[in-house]
Design a protein around this motif. Structure first.
Motif, PDB file in Angstrom:
ATOM      1  N   MET A  22       0.810  -1.202   0.000  1.00  0.00           N
ATOM      2  CA  MET A  22       0.000   0.000   0.000  1.00  0.00           C
ATOM      3  C   MET A  22       0.853   1.265   0.000  1.00  0.00           C
ATOM      4  SD  MET A  22      -3.304   0.120   2.266  1.00  0.00           S
ATOM      5  CE  MET A  22      -3.059   1.362   3.458  1.00  0.00           C
ATOM      6  N   MET A  23       1.937   1.262   0.782  1.00  0.00           N
ATOM      7  CA  MET A  23       2.666   2.509   1.013  1.00  0.00           C
ATOM      8  C   MET A  23       3.832   2.745   0.059  1.00  0.00           C
ATOM      9  SD  MET A  23       1.272   3.696   3.811  1.00  0.00           S
ATOM     10  CE  MET A  23       2.450   5.020   3.779  1.00  0.00           C
ATOM     11  N   ALA A  24       4.524   1.667  -0.242  1.00  0.00           N
ATOM     12  CA  ALA A  24       5.859   1.854  -0.810  1.00  0.00           C
ATOM     13  C   ALA A  24       5.856   2.170  -2.298  1.00  0.00           C
ATOM     14  CB  ALA A  24       6.690   0.598  -0.569  1.00  0.00           C
ATOM     15  N   ASP A  25       6.853   2.947  -2.705  1.00  0.00           N
ATOM     16  CA  ASP A  25       7.091   3.152  -4.130  1.00  0.00           C
ATOM     17  C   ASP A  25       7.963   2.030  -4.647  1.00  0.00           C
ATOM     18  OD1 ASP A  25       5.840   5.758  -4.198  1.00  0.00           O
ATOM     19  OD2 ASP A  25       7.555   6.426  -3.010  1.00  0.00           O
ATOM     20  N   ARG A  26       8.944   1.673  -3.832  1.00  0.00           N
ATOM     21  CA  ARG A  26       9.832   0.587  -4.219  1.00  0.00           C
ATOM     22  C   ARG A  26       9.965  -0.378  -3.062  1.00  0.00           C
ATOM     23  NH1 ARG A  26      15.367   1.458  -6.360  1.00  0.00           N
ATOM     24  NH2 ARG A  26      15.565   2.918  -4.629  1.00  0.00           N
ATOM     25  N   VAL A  27      10.291  -1.606  -3.419  1.00  0.00           N
ATOM     26  CA  VAL A  27      10.391  -2.657  -2.423  1.00  0.00           C
ATOM     27  C   VAL A  27      11.734  -3.360  -2.592  1.00  0.00           C
ATOM     28  CG1 VAL A  27       9.407  -4.846  -1.649  1.00  0.00           C
ATOM     29  CG2 VAL A  27       7.899  -3.023  -2.417  1.00  0.00           C
ATOM     30  N   GLY A  28      12.368  -3.648  -1.457  1.00  0.00           N
ATOM     31  CA  GLY A  28      13.590  -4.448  -1.498  1.00  0.00           C
ATOM     32  C   GLY A  28      13.351  -5.698  -0.682  1.00  0.00           C
ATOM     33  N   ILE A  29      13.801  -6.815  -1.183  1.00  0.00           N
ATOM     34  CA  ILE A  29      13.614  -8.052  -0.437  1.00  0.00           C
ATOM     35  C   ILE A  29      14.974  -8.560   0.005  1.00  0.00           C
ATOM     36  CG2 ILE A  29      12.828 -10.444  -0.590  1.00  0.00           C
ATOM     37  CD1 ILE A  29      10.588  -9.425  -2.403  1.00  0.00           C
ATOM     38  N   MET A  36      16.290  -8.673  -4.286  1.00  0.00           N
ATOM     39  CA  MET A  36      15.639  -7.990  -5.382  1.00  0.00           C
ATOM     40  C   MET A  36      15.226  -6.598  -4.928  1.00  0.00           C
ATOM     41  SD  MET A  36      12.167  -9.053  -7.314  1.00  0.00           S
ATOM     42  CE  MET A  36      13.038  -9.991  -8.512  1.00  0.00           C
ATOM     43  N   VAL A  37      15.424  -5.633  -5.802  1.00  0.00           N
ATOM     44  CA  VAL A  37      14.946  -4.282  -5.532  1.00  0.00           C
ATOM     45  C   VAL A  37      14.230  -3.817  -6.781  1.00  0.00           C
ATOM     46  CG1 VAL A  37      15.582  -1.903  -5.060  1.00  0.00           C
ATOM     47  CG2 VAL A  37      16.874  -3.750  -4.022  1.00  0.00           C
ATOM     48  N   ASP A  38      13.028  -3.367  -6.623  1.00  0.00           N
ATOM     49  CA  ASP A  38      12.310  -2.912  -7.815  1.00  0.00           C
ATOM     50  C   ASP A  38      11.156  -1.996  -7.428  1.00  0.00           C
ATOM     51  OD1 ASP A  38      11.702  -2.667 -10.475  1.00  0.00           O
ATOM     52  OD2 ASP A  38      11.713  -4.831 -10.843  1.00  0.00           O
ATOM     53  N   GLU A  39      10.653  -1.300  -8.457  1.00  0.00           N
ATOM     54  CA  GLU A  39       9.420  -0.549  -8.279  1.00  0.00           C
ATOM     55  C   GLU A  39       8.381  -1.571  -7.854  1.00  0.00           C
ATOM     56  OE1 GLU A  39       9.044   2.728  -9.046  1.00  0.00           O
ATOM     57  OE2 GLU A  39      11.138   2.904  -9.650  1.00  0.00           O
ATOM     58  N   LYS A  40       7.532  -1.174  -6.934  1.00  0.00           N
ATOM     59  CA  LYS A  40       6.535  -2.124  -6.474  1.00  0.00           C
ATOM     60  C   LYS A  40       5.670  -2.596  -7.641  1.00  0.00           C
ATOM     61  CE  LYS A  40       2.922  -0.511  -4.772  1.00  0.00           C
ATOM     62  NZ  LYS A  40       2.187   0.407  -3.919  1.00  0.00           N
ATOM     63  N   ILE A  54       4.971 -13.292  -3.902  1.00  0.00           N
ATOM     64  CA  ILE A  54       6.242 -13.046  -4.578  1.00  0.00           C
ATOM     65  C   ILE A  54       7.378 -13.253  -3.599  1.00  0.00           C
ATOM     66  CG2 ILE A  54       7.637 -11.259  -5.673  1.00  0.00           C
ATOM     67  CD1 ILE A  54       4.976 -10.001  -6.615  1.00  0.00           C
ATOM     68  N   PHE A  55       7.155 -12.689  -2.449  1.00  0.00           N
ATOM     69  CA  PHE A  55       8.112 -12.758  -1.365  1.00  0.00           C
ATOM     70  C   PHE A  55       8.405 -14.207  -0.994  1.00  0.00           C
ATOM     71  CE2 PHE A  55       8.485 -12.241   3.390  1.00  0.00           C
ATOM     72  CZ  PHE A  55       9.733 -11.671   3.361  1.00  0.00           C
ATOM     73  N   VAL A  56       7.336 -14.948  -0.783  1.00  0.00           N
ATOM     74  CA  VAL A  56       7.493 -16.339  -0.375  1.00  0.00           C
ATOM     75  C   VAL A  56       8.198 -17.143  -1.466  1.00  0.00           C
ATOM     76  CG1 VAL A  56       6.232 -18.477   0.089  1.00  0.00           C
ATOM     77  CG2 VAL A  56       5.577 -16.365   1.255  1.00  0.00           C
ATOM     78  N   SER A  57       7.817 -16.897  -2.725  1.00  0.00           N
ATOM     79  CA  SER A  57       8.432 -17.700  -3.783  1.00  0.00           C
ATOM     80  C   SER A  57       9.902 -17.308  -3.969  1.00  0.00           C
ATOM     81  CB  SER A  57       7.651 -17.556  -5.092  1.00  0.00           C
ATOM     82  OG  SER A  57       7.905 -16.300  -5.668  1.00  0.00           O
ATOM     83  N   LEU A  58      10.193 -16.012  -3.824  1.00  0.00           N
ATOM     84  CA  LEU A  58      11.589 -15.581  -3.928  1.00  0.00           C
ATOM     85  C   LEU A  58      12.426 -16.216  -2.835  1.00  0.00           C
ATOM     86  CD1 LEU A  58      11.786 -11.788  -4.733  1.00  0.00           C
ATOM     87  CD2 LEU A  58      13.005 -13.641  -5.851  1.00  0.00           C
ATOM     88  N   LEU A  59      11.887 -16.215  -1.630  1.00  0.00           N
ATOM     89  CA  LEU A  59      12.630 -16.790  -0.512  1.00  0.00           C
ATOM     90  C   LEU A  59      12.809 -18.279  -0.724  1.00  0.00           C
ATOM     91  CD1 LEU A  59      11.374 -14.956   2.647  1.00  0.00           C
ATOM     92  CD2 LEU A  59      13.305 -14.466   1.177  1.00  0.00           C
ATOM     93  N   GLY A  60      11.783 -18.896  -1.309  1.00  0.00           N
ATOM     94  CA  GLY A  60      11.848 -20.324  -1.600  1.00  0.00           C
ATOM     95  C   GLY A  60      13.006 -20.605  -2.543  1.00  0.00           C
ATOM     96  N   GLU A  61      13.127 -19.772  -3.587  1.00  0.00           N
ATOM     97  CA  GLU A  61      14.242 -19.937  -4.534  1.00  0.00           C
ATOM     98  C   GLU A  61      15.575 -19.766  -3.818  1.00  0.00           C
ATOM     99  OE1 GLU A  61      13.846 -17.234  -7.820  1.00  0.00           O
ATOM    100  OE2 GLU A  61      11.784 -17.922  -8.151  1.00  0.00           O
ATOM    101  N   GLY A  62      15.595 -18.772  -2.952  1.00  0.00           N
ATOM    102  CA  GLY A  62      16.818 -18.504  -2.186  1.00  0.00           C
ATOM    103  C   GLY A  62      17.240 -19.725  -1.391  1.00  0.00           C
ATOM    104  N   GLU A  63      16.261 -20.355  -0.726  1.00  0.00           N
ATOM    105  CA  GLU A  63      16.569 -21.552   0.060  1.00  0.00           C
ATOM    106  C   GLU A  63      17.144 -22.623  -0.850  1.00  0.00           C
ATOM    107  OE1 GLU A  63      14.339 -21.412   3.786  1.00  0.00           O
ATOM    108  OE2 GLU A  63      15.769 -19.997   2.967  1.00  0.00           O
ATOM    109  N   GLY A  64      16.488 -22.783  -2.027  1.00  0.00           N
ATOM    110  CA  GLY A  64      16.895 -23.814  -2.966  1.00  0.00           C
ATOM    111  C   GLY A  64      18.351 -23.654  -3.375  1.00  0.00           C
TER     112      GLY A  64
END
Ligand code: ATP
Ligand code: MG
Lengths: 313, 254
Positions: free
Chosen positions: A199-206, A214-218, A301-311
């Motif tokens: 809701m708030m952010a212009d950009r998000v970093g994970i 990952m850092v990108d425009e939301k 997105i977050f969960v799947s990215l973290l999942g890849e990270g674990e992998g």
């Protein structure tokens, strides 16, 4: 866009040997709201601490407002505000005095009118002469925000500003953040509430395990990784996928009793495709009894990215 | 560039903390000073030999002053920096545009101010029990300020070094208090039998007590120059340690 904060190659290894930040590069633009997302222990607080002088970086450089924070920290620090994650404040101090102290500590002349304005905007004015220990948890958090705002920072770090805050107050907090954005304050916040970032952010970093994944425009992130998922319950089970709908990204599931669509890109393309799919089903005489569609959120997105990270790890 | 506003903010806030417990802060030294005078001055004093023409009651005033000064200054200052570390409120100081100068002038200045207030209270209370006059009042003031500054810094170091409450209390309890009692607070080390009168000279507190006593009565166990030199040396050592702490962020920044 003017960069207001530039981290390059930032790493932090704690004395125990734990690598809390691993070669982080990040540029924050003037006036944006940046949300840092990551699970517990990801390194969010460490990153903030490194910029604010709480944590000594092991390597890498931090430039804020064009100043190198390792040598030229005075100038930059006076323009940075920090609301810590932990409720840490002198509990015996009255609210207004605590906030005035923060202003003085940052080298600014007393300004009772400004302090009053800040306290009013955070609904703390009625509590101005209370000792902080007599306030509720949510109020204490707002006192910490007031302290961080007392020196009128241009760059504000909010480390989980809405943790332990009720729904009503959380909305109030969003309004405050919005108001600060309106005044041109650059905000970096961490949160576990993904809808908050959404809701708030212009950009998000994970961030996870000290690595900025990952850092990108939301919106771009949603478009790139967002998905629409639809489950269409069929009236009669199908043995195989009919050729009429084979060009859609669909597959049969639950023993042919249900059709699953996965596609789109988070911009609404998926919804339109699901509509086209249902029309194609009717045209082909395939009857269905229910449709359940869902847009994936930042959370997925977050969960799947973290999942890849674990992998990978 | 040192920020005087930041310094002033830290200083006044620290004093404010002191005033929160003002009643206790004033009452405690009045009470202990009185007790020492009753026990040592009145009960024992009558049996003491001549102390170079100084009445025993008067003789113990500088010692008593030093005893309270060392203890209170060290604990005030060590708590002043330990508590924010313990509760986490130190984040604000660390994130503020203040350096070693503002921090020291603020915290140590406040601890020194408290010590001067304490010293005044003790001297006034003592006056109720014995008649005394100070031979070198200006030097006495300078000396008290020097000692207060040195032990504020010492306390500051303790407060940064300690990572639990036990450590915070152990140095004052194991070293400072015993050395102070053995340092000629209530007697002249010249009264000690051999070889203890020589061994006592290894105790640094002897020089502090003796120095203050000299400013009061113009005579003491050791040379006043030596007392000043040792006080200044200790002060310089503390400053060096603190400069190192701030340069490296030891125990302050994670
Ligand atoms: N002072 C410290 N000494 C040693 N290790 C630390 C210290 N502070 C944090 N860590 C470790 O560094 C890692 C990152 O911690 P950090 O506080 O930055 O995480 P976070 O992303 O803020 O987590 P949370 O969402 O729980 O607040 C964790 O594994 C933590 O245990
Ligand atoms: Mg954290």
């Amino acid at each position: 866009m003017d960069p207001i904060l530039e981290l390059s190659g930032l790493s932090k290894v704690y004395p125990g040997g734990l690598k809390a930040l691993d070669d982080v590069d990040l540029t924050i633009r003037k006036g944006e709201i940046f949300a840092l997302l990551g699970p517990n222990g990801a390194g969010k607080t460490t990153l903030i601490g490194a910029v604010c002088g709480i944590v000594r970086p092991t390597s890498g450089t931090i430039r804020a407002f064009g100043h190198d924070m390792a040598s030229d920290w005075r100038q930059a620090r006076s323009r940075i505000g920090l609301v810590p994650q932990e409720l840490a404040t002198d509990m015996f101090e009255p609210v207004r005095r605590a906030v005035s102290y923060s202003r003085g500590l940052f080298g600014l002349a007393p300004d009772p009118a400004r302090i009053e304005e800040i306290l009013r905007s955070l609904s703390l004015w009625d509590k101005r002469d209370e000792r902080i220990m007599a306030l509720s948890g949510g109020m204490k958090r707002r006192v910490l925000i007031a302290k961080a705002l007392a020196h009128e920072p241009d760059l504000l770090f909010l480390d989980e500003p809405t943790a332990g805050v009720d729904v009503e107050l959380r909305k109030g907090m969003w309004a405050i953040i919005d108001e600060m954005r309106g005044r041109g304050v650059t905000i970096i916040l961490t949160t576990h509430y993904i809808e908050e970032a959404e809701m708030m952010a212009d950009r998000v970093g994970i961030i996870n395990r000290g690595k900025l994944l990952m850092v990108d425009e939301k919106d771009a992130m949603m478009a790139r990784l967002g998905r629409t998922e639809a489950h269409i319950t069929l009236a009669k089970p199908l043995a195989s996928l009919p050729p009429e709908i084979a060009h859609f990204p669909v597959e049969l599931e639950a023993g042919g009793t249900s059709l699953c669509y996965r596609g789109g890109d988070g911009t609404g393309k998926g919804k339109a495709e699901v509509a086209a799919l249902t029309k194609a089903l009717i045209v082909s005489g395939i009857d269905y009894t229910g449709i359940d569609t869902r847009e994936s959120s930042l959370e997925d997105i977050f969960v799947s990215l973290l999942g890849e990270g674990e992998g990978a790890a | 560039m040192i920020s005087w506003r930041s310094t002033w903010s830290i200083y006044t806030r620290e004093l404010m903390r002191f005033l929160r417990t003002a009643f206790q802060s004033v009452l405690a030294p009045v009470l202990t000073t009185s007790l020492y005078f009753i026990v040592f001055g009145a009960a024992i004093g009558g049996r003491m030999p001549d102390l170079g023409g100084v009445d025993y009651g008067a003789f113990i005033i500088p010692g008593l002053l030093m005893l309270t000064l060392l203890g209170e200054t060290t604990s005030n200052s060590s708590f002043g920096i330990y508590m924010p570390r313990f509760t986490g409120t130190i984040y604000e100081l660390l994130s503020a545009p203040v350096g070693v100068a503002e921090t020291l002038l603020g915290f140590v200045g406040a601890a020194m101010t408290k010590s001067l207030i304490l010293a005044t209270i003790i001297l006034v209370t003592a006056r109720l029990f014995v008649d005394y006059s100070i031979a070198h009042p200006l030097l006495a003031l300078v000396y008290i300020m020097l000692v207060a500054a040195a032990f504020s810094l010492f306390g500051f170091i303790l407060g940064i070094w300690a990572d639990n409450f036990e450590k915070l209390g152990i140095i004052p309890m194991l070293f400072l208090t015993p050395l102070t009692f053995l340092g000629g607070t209530f007697y002249s080390i010249k009264m000690l039998p051999k070889p203890w009168d020589t061994i006592a000279l290894a105790n640094p507190i002897v020089y502090l007590v003796s120095g203050l006593r000299w400013t009061f009565y113009g005579k003491a166990d050791v040379d006043i120059g030596l007392s000043f030199a040792i006080t200044l040396g200790f002060l310089a050592a503390c400053i060096a340690v603190i400069a190192y702490i701030f340069r490296t962020g030891w125990r302050l920044r994670a």
